[in-house]
Motif scaffolding. Structure first.
Motif, PDB file in Angstrom:
ATOM      1  N   HIS A  10       0.835  -1.204   0.000  1.00 53.70           N
ATOM      2  CA  HIS A  10       0.000   0.000   0.000  1.00 53.70           C
ATOM      3  C   HIS A  10       0.870   1.254   0.000  1.00 53.70           C
ATOM      4  CE1 HIS A  10      -3.531   2.452   0.557  1.00 53.70           C
ATOM      5  NE2 HIS A  10      -2.947   3.043   1.588  1.00 53.70           N
ATOM      6  N   GLN A  11       1.905   1.273   0.824  1.00 52.89           N
ATOM      7  CA  GLN A  11       2.817   2.419   0.838  1.00 52.89           C
ATOM      8  C   GLN A  11       3.493   2.585  -0.517  1.00 52.89           C
ATOM      9  OE1 GLN A  11       5.090   0.978   4.168  1.00 52.89           O
ATOM     10  NE2 GLN A  11       4.391   2.674   5.472  1.00 52.89           N
ATOM     11  N   ALA A  16       3.888   5.583  -5.538  1.00 55.67           N
ATOM     12  CA  ALA A  16       3.818   5.546  -7.007  1.00 55.67           C
ATOM     13  C   ALA A  16       2.737   6.499  -7.512  1.00 55.67           C
ATOM     14  CB  ALA A  16       3.549   4.116  -7.486  1.00 55.67           C
ATOM     15  N   ALA A  17       1.610   6.558  -6.814  1.00 57.66           N
ATOM     16  CA  ALA A  17       0.528   7.470  -7.197  1.00 57.66           C
ATOM     17  C   ALA A  17       0.980   8.922  -7.077  1.00 57.66           C
ATOM     18  CB  ALA A  17      -0.708   7.222  -6.328  1.00 57.66           C
ATOM     19  N   GLU A  18       1.715   9.238  -6.028  1.00 56.28           N
ATOM     20  CA  GLU A  18       2.244  10.598  -5.861  1.00 56.28           C
ATOM     21  C   GLU A  18       3.190  10.952  -7.010  1.00 56.28           C
ATOM     22  OE1 GLU A  18       4.018  10.598  -1.982  1.00 56.28           O
ATOM     23  OE2 GLU A  18       2.068  10.358  -0.981  1.00 56.28           O
ATOM     24  N   HIS A  47       7.610  -6.622  -4.138  1.00 53.21           N
ATOM     25  CA  HIS A  47       6.218  -6.171  -4.143  1.00 53.21           C
ATOM     26  C   HIS A  47       5.575  -6.192  -5.526  1.00 53.21           C
ATOM     27  CE1 HIS A  47       6.666  -4.748   0.000  1.00 53.21           C
ATOM     28  NE2 HIS A  47       7.831  -4.247  -0.372  1.00 53.21           N
ATOM     29  N   VAL A  48       6.372  -5.967  -6.559  1.00 50.78           N
ATOM     30  CA  VAL A  48       5.851  -5.909  -7.925  1.00 50.78           C
ATOM     31  C   VAL A  48       6.790  -6.639  -8.864  1.00 50.78           C
ATOM     32  CG1 VAL A  48       4.555  -3.749  -7.629  1.00 50.78           C
ATOM     33  CG2 VAL A  48       6.942  -3.661  -8.368  1.00 50.78           C
ATOM     34  N   ASP A  49       6.234  -7.094  -9.984  1.00 49.31           N
ATOM     35  CA  ASP A  49       7.002  -7.831 -10.981  1.00 49.31           C
ATOM     36  C   ASP A  49       7.554  -6.854 -12.020  1.00 49.31           C
ATOM     37  OD1 ASP A  49       8.119  -9.832 -12.485  1.00 49.31           O
ATOM     38  OD2 ASP A  49       6.232 -10.466 -13.391  1.00 49.31           O
ATOM     39  N   GLY A  50       8.584  -6.127 -11.625  1.00 46.75           N
ATOM     40  CA  GLY A  50       9.238  -5.206 -12.542  1.00 46.75           C
ATOM     41  C   GLY A  50       8.362  -4.019 -12.898  1.00 46.75           C
TER      42      GLY A  50
END
Length: 191
Positions: A10-11, A16-18, A47-50
């Motif tokens: 979430h953080q 990323a949204a900012e 946390h993410v795949d690239g």
């Protein structure tokens, strides 16, 4: 690997949204995000795949936030009041989160079932808002597309600085919404 303590998904998505809101959706890179979070880029792979995974997660996050805003806008409202508020909430989301809004507009890939589900929930919500107009299924879907096109077009033109006249943007938005409502009411009277 387990996610690093202190950084959760979430953080990561909020950061990323900012970044997206500041520089646009495509400014969100692993390096930029790692810099914002104070970690090294490889840590993000927990946390993410690239980069494709980050962008896909940001698209889903953008749709979630948009859906939440639309739900809040229509809560306790119905008919024309709900329709007005859902349109205003849509445009306000694009105004306040331009990069996240851009993320929400990215194509949903076939393997992104959760993201597709959120998109489908937005369409269902808009269909519920439009239900009082008694449109048949295809007509209701056309109305959803029209509503989204109006709100997106307004938001895009506003963001692009295309409304330079000394005239209230909110008044123009309200006028657009009223014309749409009048069109729906005229359609209903014909059937």
């Amino acid at each position: 690997m387990s996610p690093r303590p202190g950084i959760d998904r979430h953080q990561l998505l909020q950061a990323a949204a900012e970044l997206a809101d500041q520089g646009g959706f495509h400014s969100v890179t692993l390096a930029a995000l790692a810099g914002r979070l104070g970690v090294r880029s490889p840590s993000l792979y927990n946390h993410v795949d690239g980069l494709p995974g980050l962008h896909a997660a940001l698209t889903q996050y953008g749709l979630q936030i948009l859906h939440e805003r639309l739900l809040k806008a229509v809560a306790g409202r119905s008919g024309e009041e709900a329709l007005r508020h859902v349109c205003i909430a849509y445009v306000e989301f694009a105004r306040t989160h331009p990069g996240l809004y851009e993320a929400a507009l990215q194509p949903i890939q076939p393997d992104q079932a959760d993201t597709k589900q959120i998109g489908d929930e937005i369409v269902r919500l808009l269909l519920q808002v439009l239900a009082p107009y008694g449109l048949e299924e295809a007509g209701a879907l056309h109305a959803v597309r029209t509503l989204r096109s109006l709100c997106h077009g307004f938001s895009s033109l506003e963001r692009g600085g295309q409304f330079a006249m000394n005239l209230s943007l909110d008044d123009s938005l309200a006028y657009m919404i009223e014309i749409f409502i009048q069109g729906l009411n005229a359609q209903r009277r014909q059937h």
